[in-house]
Design an enzyme around this catalytic site. Structure first.
Site, short mmCIF file in Angstrom:
data_model
loop_
_atom_site.label_atom_id
_atom_site.label_comp_id
_atom_site.label_asym_id
_atom_site.label_seq_id
_atom_site.Cartn_x
_atom_site.Cartn_y
_atom_site.Cartn_z
N GLU A 90 77.83 -25.78 2.82
CA GLU A 90 78.70 -24.65 2.46
C GLU A 90 77.86 -23.39 2.54
O GLU A 90 76.89 -23.24 1.78
CB GLU A 90 79.28 -24.83 1.05
CG GLU A 90 80.31 -25.95 0.96
CD GLU A 90 81.48 -25.81 1.91
OE1 GLU A 90 81.81 -24.67 2.31
OE2 GLU A 90 82.06 -26.84 2.28
N LYS A 147 68.02 -30.18 -6.56
CA LYS A 147 67.05 -29.13 -6.25
C LYS A 147 67.75 -27.79 -6.40
O LYS A 147 68.41 -27.30 -5.49
CB LYS A 147 66.58 -29.36 -4.80
CG LYS A 147 65.40 -28.60 -4.22
CD LYS A 147 65.05 -27.30 -4.80
CE LYS A 147 64.91 -26.16 -3.84
NZ LYS A 147 64.86 -24.90 -4.57
P1 NAP Z 1 69.20 -20.00 0.50
O1 NAP Z 1 68.05 -19.12 0.58
O2 NAP Z 1 69.69 -20.66 1.73
O3 NAP Z 1 68.84 -21.08 -0.62
C1 NAP Z 1 69.76 -22.06 -1.07
C2 NAP Z 1 69.01 -23.25 -1.60
O4 NAP Z 1 68.32 -23.88 -0.52
C3 NAP Z 1 67.93 -22.90 -2.63
O5 NAP Z 1 67.83 -23.93 -3.58
C4 NAP Z 1 66.67 -22.86 -1.77
O6 NAP Z 1 65.48 -23.07 -2.50
C5 NAP Z 1 66.94 -24.03 -0.84
N1 NAP Z 1 66.16 -24.02 0.40
C6 NAP Z 1 65.49 -23.00 0.98
N2 NAP Z 1 64.87 -23.44 2.10
C7 NAP Z 1 65.15 -24.77 2.21
C8 NAP Z 1 64.80 -25.79 3.14
N3 NAP Z 1 64.02 -25.54 4.18
N4 NAP Z 1 65.27 -27.04 2.95
C9 NAP Z 1 66.08 -27.33 1.91
N5 NAP Z 1 66.42 -26.40 0.98
C10 NAP Z 1 65.98 -25.14 1.14
O7 NAP Z 1 70.47 -19.24 -0.12
P2 NAP Z 1 70.51 -18.32 -1.41
O8 NAP Z 1 69.92 -17.00 -1.08
O9 NAP Z 1 70.00 -19.08 -2.58
O10 NAP Z 1 72.08 -18.15 -1.64
C11 NAP Z 1 72.85 -17.15 -1.06
C12 NAP Z 1 73.63 -17.70 0.11
O11 NAP Z 1 74.45 -18.80 -0.33
C13 NAP Z 1 74.59 -16.71 0.72
O12 NAP Z 1 74.52 -16.79 2.11
C14 NAP Z 1 75.96 -17.19 0.23
O13 NAP Z 1 77.04 -16.82 1.05
C15 NAP Z 1 75.76 -18.65 0.19
N6 NAP Z 1 76.71 -19.29 -0.70
C16 NAP Z 1 77.71 -20.02 -0.15
C17 NAP Z 1 78.67 -20.61 -0.96
C18 NAP Z 1 79.78 -21.43 -0.39
O14 NAP Z 1 80.44 -22.14 -1.16
N7 NAP Z 1 80.03 -21.37 0.90
C19 NAP Z 1 78.59 -20.45 -2.34
C20 NAP Z 1 77.53 -19.69 -2.87
C21 NAP Z 1 76.60 -19.11 -2.04
P3 NAP Z 1 64.63 -21.82 -3.06
O15 NAP Z 1 65.47 -21.18 -4.08
O16 NAP Z 1 63.42 -22.46 -3.61
O17 NAP Z 1 64.36 -20.93 -1.89
#
Ligand code: NAP
Length: 480
Positions: free
Chosen positions: A249, A174
């Site tokens: 993560e 996903k």
């Molecule tokens: P996000 O909004 O949490 O989304 C991440 C993924 O989760 C997307 O595929 C999103 O789908 C999905 N998602 C959203 N709601 C969900 C739910 N209720 N159940 C299951 N999946 C769900 O994060 P983002 O804005 O894409 O990414 C930025 C964040 O990622 C930042 O906080 C960054 O620090 C973090 N990050 C961490 C790492 C690490 O290795 N620690 C690496 C990269 C990024 P949709 O796109 O359809 O909303």
């Protein structure tokens, strides 16, 4: 030219839907790159069912043969490297150099886990019984879910899917809704490499709809998630209901510490690249700069000069160092934080929308000084080109500041003193420590994962350790 349409893929067959969204270039909003068809809950369930059917045969395929598929996937990606890098820049926004690096890393991830398939084994152990021997084997889990963010739309899926397939699991993938075109490229490369249908199914749909289905399904044995701490907490609560194996993560608020004895020009470069490279949209980006009082004014003067000279623009243009933010949401969120910063601290560089020839989500590299440890811009993840600077007296002081954030992903120090390095490496509460190096820049053979709010820290990603998450260990006692 026909625009690409990304849709869910189950058993190797595309599933179009009537819920369609445009995918636009964040650095050139008038350009539509393609369309994405969003899936519903039923489609997500079908993807899980199909993966369940395919899992047994794939798990029973000898690991070296699985490895050959991964090598071939690396070849498929390698053959299209230049095109993939350009598409990555257009869909996500990062500069072309940054995209080339991400594509290369993804290729090497498939090579690395392909090679590990040839040594995927357990161990033999001594027994108390003289007529016995004991050994362990790694077994695949079955179906695993992989949920990924938009900021590394190729390499994060690669560093989850490659070890999962190496382990013999079937995957329901996903990807982020914002970057479906790169996700599609990755899945098609694996299919072209000979991966049997159903072993990797992709569900393109909103996280709140299809993501929840993945986490809730009893057929899914484990979910590896990278994204925000907020979504991670939600998934953790849901997964706890059924004791799902979970890898989280999450976000970061990483600090780079500069000691008085540092090479000042190196420190300036590391701060500028670490904070503003990748437009600050890296979980490992430097978003806090902690400077020892003796060199603070000198370093700051040079850093403001360096960051003000950074060229902001479309990632495909030559000389650009800072691309656009990836989406309208990101654009508004980062600008909101800049306004908060103006109330909390002193703005010394940037501070708003960058003027560029193209219409996109451009923000200038922004620096705030005199940031207090309790300020929101010191504590909260902004995920954009915004750096919060604070000074400190001694190393103990600096380590307390580093550890005062609720996150613990990466932490770095710039110093010439070995004693400083040793103390910092042992006391900084972060999963990755970087010394005299930029904060972003992970190597794929090294285990990776954050502490505190940056993850659940039960299983590492990348390195050989990633295989622990995607396998279970069985112990066999043999008497003779
Ligand atoms: P996000 O909004 O949490 O989304 C991440 C993924 O989760 C997307 O595929 C999103 O789908 C999905 N998602 C959203 N709601 C969900 C739910 N209720 N159940 C299951 N999946 C769900 O994060 P983002 O804005 O894409 O990414 C930025 C964040 O990622 C930042 O906080 C960054 O620090 C973090 N990050 C961490 C790492 C690490 O290795 N620690 C690496 C990269 C990024 P949709 O796109 O359809 O909303």
């Amino acid at each position: 030219m026909m625009q690409p349409v990304a849709s869910s893929l189950i058993d190797g067959v595309e599933r179009r839907s009537s819920a369609v969204r445009e995918v636009r270039d964040p650095g050139d909003r008038d350009t539509v790159l393609g369309q994405v068809c969003l899936a519903d809950v039923e489609t997500a369930k079908e993807a899980i069912d199909s993966a369940e059917k395919a899992a047994q045969a794939w798990g029973a395929t000898p690991a070296p043969r699985r490895g050959r598929v991964l090598f071939e996937a690396a070849q498929q990606l390698d053959a299209r490297k230049a095109d993939l890098a350009r598409l990555l820049t257009r869909e996500e926004g990062k500069t072309l150099n940054e995209s080339v690096f991400e594509v290369d890393r993804s290729i090497n991830l498939f090579r690395f886990y392909g090679a590990l398939c040839f040594k995927l084994g357990g161990k033999t152990l001594p027994s108390n019984d003289p007529n016995s021997y004991i050994y362990t084997v790694r077994e695949p889990l079955g179906v695993v879910g992989v949920v990924t963010p938009w900021n590394f739309p190729l390499s994060i899926p690669a560093w989850k899917i490659a070890p999962a397939l190496a382990a013999g699991d079937a995957v329901v993938f996903k990807p982020a809704s914002q970057t479906p075109l790169m996700a599609k490229e990755l899945v098609y490369a694996l299919l072209a490499a000979g991966l049997p249908k159903g072993v990797l199914n992709m569900v393109l749909g909103l996280g709140s709809v299809v993501g929840d289905t993945l986490v809730a399904s009893a057929k899914v044995r484990a979910v590896s998630f990278t994204g925000s701490s907020e979504t991670g907490r939600h998934i953790n609560t849901q997964a706890g209901q059924r004791m799902l194996r979970l890898q989280l993560e999450l976000g970061g608020k990483n600090a780079l510490v500069v000691m008085d004895d540092a090479d000042i020009d190196l420190a300036v470069e590391l701060a500028a690249k670490g904070a503003f490279g990748l437009t600050g949209q890296a979980c490992t980006a430097a978003s806090r700069l902690l400077v020892q009082q003796g060199i603070a004014s000198d370093l700051l003067r040079k850093l403001v000069l360096r960051s003000s000279g950074m060229v902001v623009g479309h990632g495909l243009e030559t000389g650009v160092e800072v691309g656009p933010l990836s989406s309208e949401d990101q654009f508004y969120k980062v600008r909101r934080y800049i306004e908060i910063g103006k109330e909390e601290a002193d703005l010394v560089a940037g501070g708003g929308v960058a003027r560029t020839p193209k219409k996109g989500f451009y923000v200038s590299p922004t620096i705030f000084t005199d940031v207090a440890p309790e300020d929101r811009i010191f504590q909260e993840e902004i995920f954009g080109p915004v750096l919060s600077v604070t000074t400190f007296r001694d190393l103990g002081d600096a380590i307390n500041l580093v550890n005062s954030a609720s996150y613990g992903l990466t932490a770095g120090i710039v110093t010439r003193s070995h004693a400083n390095v040793a103390t910092f490496a042992s006391k900084a509460d972060a999963g990755v420590i970087r010394v005299n190096k930029p904060l972003p820049g992970l190597e794929l053979q090294v285990p990776y994962g954050g502490f505190k709010d940056s993850g659940n820290d039960q299983y590492k990603e990348m390195g050989e350790e990633a295989l622990d998450f995607y396998t279970r260990t069985k112990a066999v006692y043999v008497g003779y």
